[in-house]
Design a protein around this motif. Structure first.
Motif, short mmCIF file in Angstrom:
data_model
loop_
_atom_site.label_atom_id
_atom_site.label_comp_id
_atom_site.label_asym_id
_atom_site.label_seq_id
_atom_site.Cartn_x
_atom_site.Cartn_y
_atom_site.Cartn_z
N SER A 16 85.85 47.46 1.22
CA SER A 16 85.15 46.19 1.45
C SER A 16 85.01 45.90 2.94
N VAL A 17 86.09 46.06 3.70
CA VAL A 17 86.03 45.81 5.14
C VAL A 17 85.06 46.79 5.79
N GLN A 18 85.11 48.06 5.37
CA GLN A 18 84.21 49.06 5.93
C GLN A 18 82.75 48.71 5.64
N TYR A 19 82.45 48.35 4.40
CA TYR A 19 81.09 47.98 4.03
C TYR A 19 80.59 46.81 4.88
N GLY A 76 77.00 45.52 11.43
CA GLY A 76 76.50 46.33 12.54
C GLY A 76 75.00 46.54 12.45
N HIS A 77 74.51 46.73 11.26
CA HIS A 77 73.07 46.88 11.05
C HIS A 77 72.35 45.58 11.43
N ASP A 78 72.89 44.46 11.00
CA ASP A 78 72.28 43.17 11.31
C ASP A 78 72.32 42.86 12.80
N TYR A 79 73.41 43.24 13.46
CA TYR A 79 73.54 42.95 14.89
C TYR A 79 72.48 43.65 15.72
N GLY A 80 71.98 44.78 15.24
CA GLY A 80 70.89 45.45 15.94
C GLY A 80 69.70 44.53 16.12
N GLN A 81 69.41 43.75 15.09
CA GLN A 81 68.31 42.78 15.17
C GLN A 81 68.66 41.66 16.15
N TYR A 82 69.92 41.26 16.14
CA TYR A 82 70.34 40.19 17.06
C TYR A 82 70.20 40.65 18.51
N VAL A 83 70.53 41.91 18.78
CA VAL A 83 70.38 42.46 20.13
C VAL A 83 68.91 42.42 20.53
N ARG A 84 68.03 42.87 19.63
CA ARG A 84 66.59 42.87 19.93
C ARG A 84 66.09 41.45 20.17
N ALA A 126 84.85 50.04 11.21
CA ALA A 126 84.42 50.87 10.09
C ALA A 126 85.03 52.27 10.20
N LYS A 127 85.08 52.81 11.41
CA LYS A 127 85.68 54.14 11.61
C LYS A 127 87.16 54.13 11.26
N ARG A 128 87.86 53.07 11.66
CA ARG A 128 89.29 52.96 11.34
C ARG A 128 89.51 52.88 9.84
N CYS A 129 88.67 52.14 9.16
CA CYS A 129 88.76 52.07 7.69
C CYS A 129 88.58 53.45 7.10
#
Length: 81
Positions: free
Chosen positions: A17-20, A26-34, A59-62
């Motif tokens: 769940s934490v990884q998901y 992270g996917h959503d933040y890409g839009q925030y950066v743009r 996510a990598k740690r999970c």
């Protein structure tokens, strides 16, 4: 190890769940950066990039914890009755 309604050990479900959520965010933040860059708010864009990097690391740690659980604990997988 306790097994929840999913048939997986609770800790395995929790890590997945934490990884998901970290990957989804992270996917959503890409839009925030743009959005921040388009608004000329470079400091804010940098902040969103930092947050995105932190979630990627989370996510990598999970993933690493899940690998450890799968190789060290037979109870980490699906419950068998």
């Amino acid at each position: 190890m306790a097994t929840g309604e999913t048939g997986f050990a609770d800790v395995t479900y929790d890590l997945i769940s934490v990884q998901y959520h970290a990957l989804k965010a992270g996917h959503d933040y890409g839009q925030y950066v743009r959005d921040a860059k388009n608004a000329g708010l470079d400091d804010l864009a940098s902040f969103f990039e930092q947050v995105m990097e932190e979630d990627s690391e989370r996510a990598k740690r999970c993933h690493e914890f899940l690998k450890e659980l799968m190789t060290s604990d037979d109870d980490a997988g699906p419950a068998v009755d």
